[in-house]
Motif scaffolding. Sequence first.
Motif, PDB file in Angstrom:
ATOM      1  N   SER A  63       0.852  -1.193   0.000  1.00 27.07           N
ATOM      2  CA  SER A  63       0.000   0.000   0.000  1.00 27.07           C
ATOM      3  C   SER A  63       0.883   1.236   0.000  1.00 27.07           C
ATOM      4  CB  SER A  63      -0.904   0.008   1.231  1.00 27.07           C
ATOM      5  OG  SER A  63      -1.791  -1.082   1.193  1.00 27.07           O
ATOM      6  N   GLY A  64       0.472   2.244  -0.765  1.00 23.03           N
ATOM      7  CA  GLY A  64       1.248   3.474  -0.807  1.00 23.03           C
ATOM      8  C   GLY A  64       0.972   4.258  -2.068  1.00 23.03           C
ATOM      9  N   ILE A  65       1.791   5.274  -2.295  1.00 23.92           N
ATOM     10  CA  ILE A  65       1.638   6.163  -3.447  1.00 23.92           C
ATOM     11  C   ILE A  65       2.682   5.784  -4.493  1.00 23.92           C
ATOM     12  CG2 ILE A  65       1.725   8.558  -4.259  1.00 23.92           C
ATOM     13  CD1 ILE A  65       0.922   9.390  -1.391  1.00 23.92           C
ATOM     14  N   TYR A  66       2.234   5.688  -5.739  1.00 23.54           N
ATOM     15  CA  TYR A  66       3.102   5.311  -6.847  1.00 23.54           C
ATOM     16  C   TYR A  66       2.850   6.245  -8.024  1.00 23.54           C
ATOM     17  CZ  TYR A  66       3.791   1.077  -4.167  1.00 23.54           C
ATOM     18  OH  TYR A  66       4.108   0.196  -3.168  1.00 23.54           O
ATOM     19  N   LEU A  67       3.734   6.188  -9.007  1.00 17.39           N
ATOM     20  CA  LEU A  67       3.608   6.978 -10.222  1.00 17.39           C
ATOM     21  C   LEU A  67       3.469   6.034 -11.403  1.00 17.39           C
ATOM     22  CD1 LEU A  67       6.597   9.369  -9.506  1.00 17.39           C
ATOM     23  CD2 LEU A  67       4.199   9.832  -9.066  1.00 17.39           C
ATOM     24  N   VAL A  68       2.673   6.437 -12.385  1.00 19.67           N
ATOM     25  CA  VAL A  68       2.568   5.681 -13.628  1.00 19.67           C
ATOM     26  C   VAL A  68       2.950   6.615 -14.772  1.00 19.67           C
ATOM     27  CG1 VAL A  68       0.072   6.127 -13.850  1.00 19.67           C
ATOM     28  CG2 VAL A  68       1.118   4.249 -15.117  1.00 19.67           C
ATOM     29  N   LYS A  69       3.797   6.117 -15.676  1.00 23.01           N
ATOM     30  CA  LYS A  69       4.166   6.854 -16.878  1.00 23.01           C
ATOM     31  C   LYS A  69       3.851   5.981 -18.076  1.00 23.01           C
ATOM     32  CE  LYS A  69       8.109   9.547 -15.234  1.00 23.01           C
ATOM     33  NZ  LYS A  69       9.551   9.794 -15.413  1.00 23.01           N
ATOM     34  N   VAL A  70       3.309   6.618 -19.105  1.00 26.27           N
ATOM     35  CA  VAL A  70       3.096   5.964 -20.391  1.00 26.27           C
ATOM     36  C   VAL A  70       3.966   6.710 -21.394  1.00 26.27           C
ATOM     37  CG1 VAL A  70       1.408   5.323 -22.145  1.00 26.27           C
ATOM     38  CG2 VAL A  70       0.736   5.352 -19.730  1.00 26.27           C
ATOM     39  N   LEU A  71       4.827   5.959 -22.090  1.00 25.11           N
ATOM     40  CA  LEU A  71       5.791   6.559 -23.010  1.00 25.11           C
ATOM     41  C   LEU A  71       5.665   5.931 -24.387  1.00 25.11           C
ATOM     42  CD1 LEU A  71       7.506   5.573 -20.164  1.00 25.11           C
ATOM     43  CD2 LEU A  71       8.870   7.436 -21.036  1.00 25.11           C
ATOM     44  N   ASN A  72       5.961   6.733 -25.418  1.00 23.90           N
ATOM     45  CA  ASN A  72       6.049   6.139 -26.752  1.00 23.90           C
ATOM     46  C   ASN A  72       7.425   5.508 -26.904  1.00 23.90           C
ATOM     47  OD1 ASN A  72       7.844   8.223 -27.427  1.00 23.90           O
ATOM     48  ND2 ASN A  72       6.315   9.380 -28.573  1.00 23.90           N
ATOM     49  N   MET A  73       7.675   4.867 -28.020  1.00 24.68           N
ATOM     50  CA  MET A  73       8.926   4.133 -28.188  1.00 24.68           C
ATOM     51  C   MET A  73      10.154   5.047 -28.316  1.00 24.68           C
ATOM     52  SD  MET A  73       8.445   0.900 -27.830  1.00 24.68           S
ATOM     53  CE  MET A  73       7.386   1.334 -26.470  1.00 24.68           C
ATOM     54  N   LYS A  74       9.928   6.348 -28.531  1.00 23.36           N
ATOM     55  CA  LYS A  74      11.042   7.299 -28.552  1.00 23.36           C
ATOM     56  C   LYS A  74      11.377   7.794 -27.150  1.00 23.36           C
ATOM     57  CE  LYS A  74       9.160   9.802 -32.013  1.00 23.36           C
ATOM     58  NZ  LYS A  74       9.015  10.996 -32.832  1.00 23.36           N
ATOM     59  N   GLY A  75      10.527   7.419 -26.174  1.00 25.23           N
ATOM     60  CA  GLY A  75      10.755   7.849 -24.799  1.00 25.23           C
ATOM     61  C   GLY A  75      10.003   9.103 -24.400  1.00 25.23           C
TER      62      GLY A  75
END
Length: 86
Positions: A63-75
């Motif tokens: 349990s806790g706080i997290y980050l989510v990132k969505v990136l394209n293949m170039k970053g």
Amino acid sequence: GIGKRHHVVVATDECAVDQLLEVAFSGIVGPVGIRIYDLNGRILQQRTSASGLAELNLGSLKSGIYLVKVLNMKGDILHYSKFIKQ
């Protein structure tokens, strides 16, 4: 970039997630990378998806706080947000 339209939705049910984090995307050419980070910047989970929808099982996270990132293949970052794992 300018003139390019993409849409990324991360379903977090008011920012709280129990077991599954759902990521839906459209208008993006090629696959995307989805990464889960802790608040210290460590990558805890990552996967690639080209289907327009991805589910990440978060059962192994405390349990806790997290980050989510969505990136394209170039970053390039297409989406970035915080969520709470219950």
